[in-house]
Scaffold this active site. Structure first.
Site, mmCIF file in Angstrom:
data_model
loop_
_atom_site.group_PDB
_atom_site.id
_atom_site.type_symbol
_atom_site.label_atom_id
_atom_site.label_comp_id
_atom_site.label_asym_id
_atom_site.label_seq_id
_atom_site.Cartn_x
_atom_site.Cartn_y
_atom_site.Cartn_z
ATOM 1 C CG LEU A 346 36.830 31.453 27.111
ATOM 2 C CD1 LEU A 346 35.492 31.249 27.658
ATOM 3 C CD2 LEU A 346 36.616 32.506 26.000
ATOM 4 N N GLY A 347 40.684 32.851 29.450
ATOM 5 C CA GLY A 347 41.391 33.691 30.355
ATOM 6 C C GLY A 347 42.096 32.611 31.051
ATOM 7 N N GLY A 349 44.240 32.069 35.015
ATOM 8 C CA GLY A 349 44.007 32.849 36.554
ATOM 9 C C GLY A 349 44.859 31.704 37.521
ATOM 10 N N GLY A 350 45.092 32.052 38.624
ATOM 11 C CA GLY A 350 45.676 31.074 39.762
ATOM 12 C C GLY A 350 45.457 29.974 39.880
ATOM 13 C CD GLN A 351 42.579 28.227 42.507
ATOM 14 O OE1 GLN A 351 42.479 27.059 42.709
ATOM 15 N NE2 GLN A 351 43.248 29.055 43.480
ATOM 16 N N GLY A 352 43.735 28.112 37.340
ATOM 17 C CA GLY A 352 44.118 27.274 35.868
ATOM 18 C C GLY A 352 43.592 28.042 34.896
ATOM 19 C CB VAL A 354 38.447 29.521 31.427
ATOM 20 C CG1 VAL A 354 37.011 29.325 31.176
ATOM 21 C CG2 VAL A 354 38.436 29.525 33.260
ATOM 22 C CE LYS A 368 39.120 27.278 37.611
ATOM 23 N NZ LYS A 368 38.716 28.226 38.680
ATOM 24 C CG ASP A 465 39.143 34.891 44.274
ATOM 25 O OD1 ASP A 465 39.313 36.287 44.870
ATOM 26 O OD2 ASP A 465 39.737 34.553 43.356
#
Length: 650
Positions: A346-347, A349-352, A354, A368, A465
């Protein structure tokens, strides 16, 4: 070097050099014509040092197994005249990428904001200067580090001093991407080095696979396949697709084989020589399966304990508000996401990353998968999971649970189907135009959710955030605040939490930059930027027109001071919004963005004002300004002049 058969479109010369100096050179890389797959992998040997000709960087190491190479890459250093190099090597359209798992962004200096950017993709950190002297660990004092975005092929490096002190302005400023292992050996200080080692991920362009003719390599399966890209990604091969316009695949030898997968018979392993061995090997295979299952069970148990499973069980048994069923097992999440298929992403990001998933009962979920988690912070992570699982607010994405049986803990959220507010604001959707009423409704819902987190949760929670990309829209286009990967809960008597600076450029509180102390008012500042997005339709860092590269906050403040607010509004807002309501929300955003955090309103006060505007908007007389002034007089006092000009955080 092994010669390919005549049926191949590529013949490798048998006398190709295998080394340059002390550095081994393995195919598909090679020295001299006929010794490499194509021009991307050509190596020039100069004074016993290998250079990758296509990108003109010194080659330090080649790893076929990890599909990485190590190269020397320039440093941006203002103290070395020949080192003033702000642009990275250009890898665009090549099969090479700056590794987001093998590298970090590093900056050195005092009161220094360092960052890299390319096509509105940013990564950066802030160096304070609370203690003099050179530290042996990069913890934010005179030095900071950050992760870099995935699939990065080019970037610009920047270093901005956030103080006007002359001695600080004249300091040496360094910013560079570097191999993570190197910073441990160098104690975070490159000295006057003009270049540092950097890890590049690499693969083979799909168009080049027809030139490979291998027998035991997984690359052979790709080369002979007529399946679609999606089918290739679903196979149990070692594949990797990138975000570039071209597909790039990483190749490895099949299980039980090792060697070079890019040449004929380059992968060597054990084969059955006699039929009499068949039963023995079959028995060994079955024994291997049994042993593997036991190892898997032990490994899951190890991960469960290491990831704080026992602590979470204690929390869930002692707190009746937390449901013990929130512990998922790895098998059901693996099945739910089709083995974490790339088609389910789905996407990122900097954290991981999804993934979309479906449980056995048909429930749609979002899983996630974080990049990594520091073992020293496991207890903190588990406490956050326990706290977040208790949040029950209609405008907050619900955490359904977690899985602790994997190397990194997996988080399971409710699935929100209609994308992010960022998409609707900055990629106009004709099927769902953001009318003034919808924008106001979204602002009310997000403010209410943040107010709940700050003031009504069992322990105050700071999101850290807040941005339009973390505001999702459900099936009825109601706002849902998401992504609590960097969130923190605090004791009720605490006023702030001190952390390494994290967040997104354009939304970060400047006061947080300077002090590294995050307060509830830092979330208020970020929400103020979201209000500006709703009013103007512009991104936090303006990407078009004469103001390109300028922060939206500065652009807004200039317009307010020049009494040109209505010149920067989104056409939908200007056409459909009531002037009094627009001015009132602009003043509210102005208060939220005050440089002095103590002068900003609390989120519950912001929520009350927005609810008052919405209620007044629904009245026939439309006397919004009068209702707002009465509500403000009775309940809060928040409107402050912008007494210090904001500096760009982008």
């Amino acid at each position: 070097m092994v010669v390919l058969s005549s049926s191949s479109s590529l013949i490798i010369k048998p006398d190709c050099p295998t080394k340059c100096g002390e550095i081994p050179i393995s195919y598909p890389f090679g020295i001299g014509a006929g010794c490499y797959l194509d021009d991307w992998y050509a190596v020039n040997c100069r004074l016993s040092k290998p250079f990758l000709a296509s990108i003109n960087l010194e080659l330090l190491n080649i790893s076929l197994e990890a599909n990485t190479i190590l190269v020397n890459h320039p440093v941006f250093n203002t103290c070395v005249s020949t080192g003033d190099y702000k642009e990275s090597a250009n890898l665009e359209n090549s099969p090479f990428f700056f590794s987001d798992t093998g590298n970090v962004l590093l900056g050195r200096g005092c009161y220094l904001l360092v960052y890299i950017n390319h096509n509105e993709t940013y990564a950066g950190c802030f160096c304070s200067c609370l203690i003099k002297g050179d530290a042996t660990a990069c913890l934010g004092n005179n030095c900071c580090h950050s992760t870099i975005p995935p699939f990065l092929q080019f970037f610009n490096a920047s270093a901005e001093v956030t103080t006007e002190k002359p001695d600080i302005v004249k300091q040496c400023k360094l910013v560079f991407v570097v191999q993570e292992e190197w910073i441990v050996r160098k104690k975070w200080n490159p000295g006057n080095s003009k270049a540092v080692p950097v890890v590049l991920d690499w693969g083979i362009h799909y168009s080049s696979f027809h030139r490979l003719n291998t027998s035991t390599s997984r690359c052979n399966d790709f080369a002979n396949s007529t399946s679609t890209n999606a089918t290739l990604a679903n196979k149990s091969f070692s594949t990797s697709t990138t975000a570039s316009n071209s597909l790039v695949y990483k190749c490895n030898c099949k299980g039980g084989f090792q060697g070079n997968p890019f040449i004929l018979q380059g992968c060597q392993g054990v084969a059955i020589g006699f039929p009499s061995l068949l039963l023995v090997l079959l028995g060994a295979w079955r024994l291997h399966i049994i042993i593997k299952r036991r190892k898997d069970i032990k490994l899951k148990d190890k991960y469960f304990k290491r990831n704080g499973g026992s602590l979470l069980q204690q929390l869930t048994s002692s707190d009746g508000n937390v449901n013990r069923s929130k512990l998922f097992n790895s098998k059901e999440l693996d099945k739910a996401t089709d083995h974490f298929n790339v088609d389910r992403i789905l996407g990122r990001g900097g954290q991981g990353t999804v993934y979309k998933g479906m449980l056995a009962d048909g429930k749609i979920i979002a899983v996630k998968k974080p990049k990594a988690i520091d073992e020293r912070k496991i207890e903190e992570f588990i406490n956050e999971v326990a706290i977040l699982s208790q949040i029950n607010h209609r405008n907050v994405v619900k955490l359904l649970g977690c899985c602790l049986e994997t190397e990194v803990p997996l988080l399971v959220y409710e699935f929100i189907p209609n994308g992010t507010l960022y998409q609707y604001l900055h990629a106009q959707n004709e099927e769902f135009p953001l009318t003034w009423e919808r924008r106001l409704q979204i602002a009310v819902e997000v403010a209410g959710a943040l107010s709940y987190l700050h003031s009504s949760a069992s322990l105050p929670i700071y999101h850290r955030d807040v941005k339009s990309a973390n505001i999702l829209l459900d099936d009825k286009y109601r706002a849902k605040v998401a992504d609590f990967g960097t969130s923190r809960s605090i004791d009720i008597d605490q006023t702030h939490v001190t952390t390494k600076v994290q967040g997104t450029f354009g939304y970060l509180d400047p006061e947080y930059f300077r002090s590294s102390q995050f307060t509830d008012k830092s979330d208020v500042y970020s929400f103020g930027v979201v209000l500006l997005e709703l009013l103007t339709g512009q991104k936090p860092i303006i990407s078009i027109g004469l103001e390109e590269g300028k922060s939206l906050v500065n652009h807004f403040m200039d317009s307010m001071q020049e009494d040109n607010l209505f010149d920067i509004l989104d056409p939908q807002v200007k056409q459909l919004g009531k002037k009094e309501e627009i001015v009132t929300i602009a003043n509210l955003a102005n208060s939220c963005l005050n440089m002095n955090g103590k002068k900003r309103p609390m989120m519950k006060e912001v929520a009350m004002v927005l609810e008052g505007i919405q209620t007044s908007s629904q009245k026939d007389n439309g006397n919004v300004q009068q209702d707002y002034e009465e509500a403000e007089h009775e309940r809060i006092e928040i409107t402050e002049c912008w007494d210090v000009v904001s500096t760009s955080t982008g």
